[in-house]
Design an enzyme around this catalytic site. Sequence first.
Site, PDB file in Angstrom:
ATOM      1  N   ASP A  88     -14.313  16.283  -7.056  1.00 19.69           N
ATOM      2  CA  ASP A  88     -13.423  17.392  -6.748  1.00 19.69           C
ATOM      3  C   ASP A  88     -12.368  17.538  -7.836  1.00 19.69           C
ATOM      4  O   ASP A  88     -12.644  17.301  -9.003  1.00 19.69           O
ATOM      5  CB  ASP A  88     -12.787  17.163  -5.368  1.00 19.69           C
ATOM      6  N   HIS A 124      -6.850  20.374  -3.853  1.00 23.60           N
ATOM      7  CA  HIS A 124      -8.079  20.486  -3.072  1.00 23.60           C
ATOM      8  C   HIS A 124      -8.725  19.123  -2.805  1.00 23.60           C
ATOM      9  O   HIS A 124      -9.072  18.792  -1.667  1.00 23.60           O
ATOM     10  CB  HIS A 124      -9.045  21.403  -3.810  1.00 23.60           C
ATOM     11  N   ALA A 233     -25.635  22.008  -1.766  1.00 21.78           N
ATOM     12  CA  ALA A 233     -25.950  21.892  -0.341  1.00 21.78           C
ATOM     13  C   ALA A 233     -27.389  22.301  -0.043  1.00 21.78           C
ATOM     14  O   ALA A 233     -28.085  21.661   0.757  1.00 21.78           O
ATOM     15  CB  ALA A 233     -24.971  22.728   0.481  1.00 21.78           C
ATOM     16  N   SER A 289     -15.143  23.393   2.757  1.00 22.64           N
ATOM     17  CA  SER A 289     -14.678  22.244   1.966  1.00 22.64           C
ATOM     18  C   SER A 289     -14.152  21.137   2.851  1.00 22.64           C
ATOM     19  O   SER A 289     -14.246  19.963   2.512  1.00 22.64           O
ATOM     20  CB  SER A 289     -13.550  22.673   1.030  1.00 22.64           C
TER      21      SER A 289
END
Length: 430
Positions: A88, A124, A233, A289
Amino acid sequence: MGSRAIGQRAGHRRRATGALVTAACIVGLSGVTAAPAVADEGNTPLQSGECKFGTNDIKATPWSLQRLLTNQMWASGKGEGIKVGVIDTGIDKGNSQIRPAIQGAGKSFVTKGKATATVDTVGHGTKVAGIIAAQPHPSTSGFYGLAPGAKVVAYQTTSDQQAGTPDSLAKAIKAAVSDGVDIINISQGTDASPSQLSTLRDAIHTADKANVLIVASAGNDGANGGEKDIYPAAFSNDFPNVLAVAASDRNNERAPFSQRGSFVGIAAPGVAMVSTVPGGGNCVDQGTSFASPYAAGAAALLMAKHLSDKPKWTPAQVISHLEQTADRVRKGRDDNIGWGVVNPVAALNDDTRPTGPPTADKPTNASGASAVEPVAVTLGETAEDRQGRIAIYIVGGGLLAVAAVVGSSIAIRDWRRKNGLTTHGEAQHG
């Protein structure tokens, strides 16, 4: 795929552009270069409407944690022995709730500016890590990570000056595998053609061979209800070690922004999510997220509980178990929330090792309807009550009749004796 980081570390000037600041939220991994990111819509404000770094702790328990019975969830441990790689914007060691869980200095793959994996200028990654492993804190009894005993390692691929690419993401995955992590959380992605993602595919394959679980967010472009593959994903359709996580709301339904698709394996809370921010304190945010690390935290607890099992649980078994024990609003899987909303307590209370993929709930009779029938509600006297009442009346009436007959016989006898009559009506002589 998370949401907009609305503030910067205290003392830093506010950036005029939000494109790179929000890059980690949905990293535009399109081909070789990264396009500017698009922040989540509907960001949940906190107090002044800004998420400031180095802010106050939120003392209330978030709804996503209120549904958990922590005494059961942590009965066998809090994730000790499990290492989670967080790819991240970094994990900021300036937050006291997440600092004890950070292991090592991490690695940065950001080449612009002065980048350090344990300094997060976007926020984040610190939010993502907090949902996994933030420590309970005296000043914020309400918020904590699902697996506060686990360790998190920062792999920085995005900063406020540089967005990530498929190649930087691939390098981070391989570095995490080399470092011996058990789980990798990836809260970023791209809708680029798989033909442009060969390096990323190769990295996923490397993780698969090493039995490393990858938990990835499904994306935030689902407002129109359409289906779209978001990578990494969507690699869940190709690799057994990838779990794609959608965002759910308080009703266990798909959050409006959450991307739907055939690759979605499970959902987790992703609306009004509280977590840690750089410099200390908590903020509220939303996005897939933050659903992804919720599922990663549950996976960490499950893996820690079965750490000594022989053979070791595979990522595919962990995924299948989380999907099988998820809270379902339908009998089987759908493209909105996969097999349902992850239920950490149910997953930990069931020690059955999966032997295959999850299965849909089966009906209990041939008609397909449930054999469980609702109890009939009767107002007033039931048939059984009526029968009992009548029986009492009959018995009671019979007893009264016998008593009346006996009493009458005695009264007649005494009257006859008094009037000199025999029982046959003859006169008695003295």
